[in-house]
Design a protein around this motif. Structure first.
Motif, PDB file in Angstrom:
ATOM      1  N   ALA A   1       0.845  -1.198   0.000  1.00  0.00           N
ATOM      2  CA  ALA A   1       0.000   0.000   0.000  1.00  0.00           C
ATOM      3  C   ALA A   1       0.878   1.246   0.000  1.00  0.00           C
ATOM      4  O   ALA A   1       1.821   1.352   0.788  1.00  0.00           O
ATOM      5  CB  ALA A   1      -0.910  -0.014   1.220  1.00  0.00           C
ATOM      6  N   ILE A   2       0.570   2.164  -0.890  1.00  0.00           N
ATOM      7  CA  ILE A   2       1.320   3.414  -0.991  1.00  0.00           C
ATOM      8  C   ILE A   2       0.549   4.495  -0.250  1.00  0.00           C
ATOM      9  O   ILE A   2      -0.610   4.772  -0.570  1.00  0.00           O
ATOM     10  CB  ILE A   2       1.521   3.811  -2.465  1.00  0.00           C
ATOM     11  N   PRO A   3       1.149   5.096   0.780  1.00  0.00           N
ATOM     12  CA  PRO A   3       0.432   6.146   1.520  1.00  0.00           C
ATOM     13  C   PRO A   3       0.016   7.268   0.591  1.00  0.00           C
ATOM     14  O   PRO A   3       0.775   7.660  -0.299  1.00  0.00           O
ATOM     15  CB  PRO A   3       1.476   6.630   2.544  1.00  0.00           C
ATOM     16  N   PRO A   4      -1.200   7.782   0.762  1.00  0.00           N
ATOM     17  CA  PRO A   4      -1.644   8.882  -0.108  1.00  0.00           C
ATOM     18  C   PRO A   4      -0.815  10.140   0.138  1.00  0.00           C
ATOM     19  O   PRO A   4      -0.393  10.409   1.264  1.00  0.00           O
ATOM     20  CB  PRO A   4      -3.108   9.077   0.299  1.00  0.00           C
TER      21      PRO A   4
ATOM     22  N   PRO B   1       9.303   8.960   6.860  1.00  0.00           N
ATOM     23  CA  PRO B   1      10.008   8.157   5.853  1.00  0.00           C
ATOM     24  C   PRO B   1       9.074   7.300   5.005  1.00  0.00           C
ATOM     25  O   PRO B   1       9.372   7.012   3.838  1.00  0.00           O
ATOM     26  CB  PRO B   1      10.951   7.288   6.699  1.00  0.00           C
ATOM     27  N   ASP B   2       7.936   6.890   5.560  1.00  0.00           N
ATOM     28  CA  ASP B   2       6.999   6.074   4.785  1.00  0.00           C
ATOM     29  C   ASP B   2       6.386   6.861   3.638  1.00  0.00           C
ATOM     30  O   ASP B   2       6.096   6.303   2.576  1.00  0.00           O
ATOM     31  CB  ASP B   2       5.883   5.539   5.694  1.00  0.00           C
TER      32      ASP B   2
ATOM     33  N   GLY C   1       6.876   5.758  -0.073  1.00  0.00           N
ATOM     34  CA  GLY C   1       5.695   5.532  -0.905  1.00  0.00           C
ATOM     35  C   GLY C   1       5.759   6.331  -2.193  1.00  0.00           C
ATOM     36  O   GLY C   1       5.379   5.840  -3.269  1.00  0.00           O
ATOM     37  N   ALA C   2       6.246   7.570  -2.099  1.00  0.00           N
ATOM     38  CA  ALA C   2       6.381   8.396  -3.307  1.00  0.00           C
ATOM     39  C   ALA C   2       7.395   7.783  -4.261  1.00  0.00           C
ATOM     40  O   ALA C   2       7.214   7.812  -5.494  1.00  0.00           O
ATOM     41  CB  ALA C   2       6.792   9.808  -2.925  1.00  0.00           C
ATOM     42  N   ARG C   3       8.450   7.212  -3.723  1.00  0.00           N
ATOM     43  CA  ARG C   3       9.447   6.548  -4.564  1.00  0.00           C
ATOM     44  C   ARG C   3       8.829   5.351  -5.283  1.00  0.00           C
ATOM     45  O   ARG C   3       9.027   5.165  -6.493  1.00  0.00           O
ATOM     46  CB  ARG C   3      10.626   6.099  -3.703  1.00  0.00           C
TER      47      ARG C   3
ATOM     48  N   SER D   1       4.799   8.647 -13.762  1.00  0.00           N
ATOM     49  CA  SER D   1       3.968   9.770 -14.170  1.00  0.00           C
ATOM     50  C   SER D   1       4.603  11.096 -13.771  1.00  0.00           C
ATOM     51  O   SER D   1       5.417  11.172 -12.847  1.00  0.00           O
ATOM     52  CB  SER D   1       2.581   9.673 -13.533  1.00  0.00           C
ATOM     53  N   ARG D   2       4.234  12.157 -14.488  1.00  0.00           N
ATOM     54  CA  ARG D   2       4.766  13.473 -14.194  1.00  0.00           C
ATOM     55  C   ARG D   2       4.362  13.909 -12.786  1.00  0.00           C
ATOM     56  O   ARG D   2       5.162  14.516 -12.067  1.00  0.00           O
ATOM     57  CB  ARG D   2       4.246  14.465 -15.240  1.00  0.00           C
ATOM     58  N   ARG D   3       3.146  13.635 -12.388  1.00  0.00           N
ATOM     59  CA  ARG D   3       2.703  14.041 -11.060  1.00  0.00           C
ATOM     60  C   ARG D   3       3.456  13.290  -9.975  1.00  0.00           C
ATOM     61  O   ARG D   3       3.860  13.873  -8.967  1.00  0.00           O
ATOM     62  CB  ARG D   3       1.197  13.817 -10.913  1.00  0.00           C
ATOM     63  N   ALA D   4       3.688  11.991 -10.179  1.00  0.00           N
ATOM     64  CA  ALA D   4       4.449  11.202  -9.205  1.00  0.00           C
ATOM     65  C   ALA D   4       5.880  11.712  -9.113  1.00  0.00           C
ATOM     66  O   ALA D   4       6.468  11.773  -8.021  1.00  0.00           O
ATOM     67  CB  ALA D   4       4.432   9.727  -9.593  1.00  0.00           C
ATOM     68  N   ALA D   5       6.451  12.095 -10.254  1.00  0.00           N
ATOM     69  CA  ALA D   5       7.820  12.626 -10.252  1.00  0.00           C
ATOM     70  C   ALA D   5       7.876  13.937  -9.476  1.00  0.00           C
ATOM     71  O   ALA D   5       8.819  14.169  -8.702  1.00  0.00           O
ATOM     72  CB  ALA D   5       8.298  12.829 -11.686  1.00  0.00           C
ATOM     73  N   ALA D   6       6.888  14.797  -9.671  1.00  0.00           N
ATOM     74  CA  ALA D   6       6.869  16.083  -8.965  1.00  0.00           C
ATOM     75  C   ALA D   6       6.749  15.872  -7.456  1.00  0.00           C
ATOM     76  O   ALA D   6       7.404  16.559  -6.661  1.00  0.00           O
ATOM     77  CB  ALA D   6       5.713  16.940  -9.482  1.00  0.00           C
ATOM     78  N   ARG D   7       5.894  14.916  -7.071  1.00  0.00           N
ATOM     79  CA  ARG D   7       5.740  14.639  -5.644  1.00  0.00           C
ATOM     80  C   ARG D   7       7.042  14.137  -5.041  1.00  0.00           C
ATOM     81  O   ARG D   7       7.466  14.579  -3.969  1.00  0.00           O
ATOM     82  CB  ARG D   7       4.636  13.610  -5.439  1.00  0.00           C
ATOM     83  N   LEU D   8       7.680  13.191  -5.724  1.00  0.00           N
ATOM     84  CA  LEU D   8       8.910  12.628  -5.196  1.00  0.00           C
ATOM     85  C   LEU D   8      10.001  13.682  -5.106  1.00  0.00           C
ATOM     86  O   LEU D   8      10.690  13.803  -4.082  1.00  0.00           O
ATOM     87  CB  LEU D   8       9.375  11.462  -6.073  1.00  0.00           C
TER      88      LEU D   8
END
Length: 497
Positions: free
Chosen positions: A4-7, A50-51, A55-57, A65-72
């Motif tokens: 599960a990936i934390p929101p 750290p979770d 999770g973002a990683r 995705s571009r949005r996932a990259a921006a979050r990370l």
């Protein structure tokens, strides 16, 4: 087994950024001498969990995705900021209070030493002041900066995406080694021109040859004193309203942009933009000191502010608040570039053609210096981030900087010139985007696009895309060509050749 990936906590991220930017505004503007950065991070523990970063990683690796990259990328910066917040607060507090005392008893506020260096005619006085400043700062800040880099490396390496440079490249979508190769070519392609142009300026103003210059000479060398009478820091806001109004933009963006030009103790001399709430509360902070530098710094930060103030509030958080930082640098460079355009200087400052040409040629040497300096700084920082420790590359900073600038930089200046986050890469990429933006505006609206009432809305429409697409993608979209430093080389050749 599916993990599960934390929101991503977007709402909390918004509150955190507002608090952090407001505190940075207060600290930089001299409204507080005790920035509570660590307390702000402590008030938002989910963002430093750290979770959440792990999770973002995983989301980034799974989706790309571009949005996932921006979050990370942003969460990496938050993790670095969290680990270095106490160091940054100590740096800011020390700089706001530090005083440089010379052997003759003269005292200079640390913040204002760059201003003083640009005004002191006597060379020996300048060099004594510069040495005193760097010695004092190295003693108090050198280890803080090296420790900040060490902690940033630890965060990047914890992502298990390669070494720190490769990890930063992966999460940002920017090939830093390719950018360094382009920066190396830029240094090579401009070396002869720079030596020629710098030599002429240094001979005229200091009666020195390139290679004999010291860092303390440079603020005086590039200050353009002969033109100081033209520039009045008190009229910056009025001039912005006039010029931007002619191109169809409101300099205040309906009240969303707030200008802080007040003089107060502890206020930094370096102008900055603080986007506290995007797009509704954006500050431009400047402490006018006289000369063309005020004009250029103000327009640069106004470029950042206009970008943030024209970003729609209903865009996703990642697009509105995060995105590629080189995009906003491109808009800032575009605006500050106006202040060295001959038509702009003639129209808004009343310079004659001869006077405008003389000013532009003199400033062009400083422009080439700063671009070459950032190119060399990127090369050094990539080596530093990959080195087991600084002793492994001892001497490289002085070597790279001295070769790029033709001023004799001592190697220990590296202790004061390294910032977490590889900001030199952001500036270099922003300059390439500025060249593309300028070519696009000129092609559509002519050389005097800065007074065309259709140009402002067209530029605002680009700004309304927030931090997307990336700088390189936007440059390709506007010009149909790969972004490069070649337009900057041609511009320098046309002015200085």
């Amino acid at each position: 087994m599916t993990v599960a990936i934390p929101p991503f906590p977007a709402a909390e991220a918004e509150r955190f950024l507002e608090a952090l930017e407001r505190e940075c505004y207060h600290a930089g503007a001299g409204l507080t001498t005790h920035p509570e950065l660590a307390a702000i991070y402590a008030a938002h523990p989910r963002l430093t969990d750290p979770d959440i970063l792990a999770g973002a990683r995983e989301e980034f690796l799974a989706t790309g995705s571009r949005r996932a990259a921006a979050r990370l990328a942003w969460l990496v910066d938050v993790a670095v900021g969290h680990r270095t917040a106490e160091l940054e607060a100590r740096r800011r507090e020390w700089e706001s209070r530090a005083v440089v005392t010379l052997p003759n008893g003269d005292r200079h506020d640390y913040h204002r030493v760059p201003v003083d260096l640009a005004r002191i005619r006597d060379r020996e006085h300048r060099l004594v002041l510069e040495r005193a400043r760097t010695t004092l700062a190295a003693a108090h800040l050198g280890e803080l900066r090296l420790e900040a880099v060490r902690r940033e490396r630890e965060v990047l390496e914890s992502l298990r995406l390669g070494d720190a440079v490769r990890a930063r490249s992966t999460v940002s979508g920017v090939d830093l080694d390719a950018l360094a190769a382009a920066a190396t070519r830029f240094l090579r392609d401009t070396a002869d021109l720079y030596e020629y142009a710098l030599g002429r300026l240094a001979k005229r103003r200091l009666d020195l040859a390139p290679g004999r210059l010291a860092p303390g000479d440079l603020p005086w060398l590039f200050a353009s004193h002969g033109f100081d009478r033209i520039f009045d820091g008190g009229t910056l806001a009025a001039l912005a309203r006039l010029q931007l109004g002619e191109m169809g933009l409101d300099a205040a963006a309906g009240g969303r942009i707030r200008i802080d030009a007040a003089e107060r103790p502890g206020k930094g001399v370096r102008a900055f933009c603080s986007p506290v709430r995007v797009p509704d509360e954006v500050y431009v902070v400047i402490r006018p000191r006289g000369g063309h530098g005020d004009l250029r710094s103000f327009w640069h930060e106004l470029g950042h502010a206009l970008h943030r103030a024209h970003t729609p509030r209903d865009l996703p958080f990642e697009t509105r608040r995060l995105g590629d930082p080189a995009v906003t640098e491109g808009y800032a460079h575009l605006l500050d570039r106006l202040t060295v355009e001959p038509g702009w200087l003639r129209r808004y400052l009343g310079l004659g053609a001869r006077e405008a040409d003389a000013l532009i040629r003199e400033l062009a040497v400083g422009d080439l210096f700063i671009r070459r300096r950032h190119a060399a700084k990127l090369l050094y920082e990539l080596e530093l981030y990959r080195a087991p420790d600084r002793s492994a590359i001892r001497g490289r900073y002085g070597e790279l900087m001295s070769e790029a600038t033709l001023a004799r930089y001592p190697d220990d200046d590296a202790l004061l010139d390294v910032d977490p986050g590889l900001h030199s890469a952001r500036y270099l990429r922003g300059w390439r985007l500025e060249a593309a933006l300028g070519a696009w505006l000129t092609g559509r609206f002519g050389d005097d696009w800065f007074r065309n009432p259709d140009a402002g809305p067209a530029l605002a429409a680009l700004m309304a895309r927030g931090g997307e697409p990336r700088a390189e993608e936007l440059a390709r979209e506007l010009t149909g060509r790969e972004p490069s430093f070649e337009p900057l080389v041609r511009r320098a050749e046309s002015l200085l050749g």
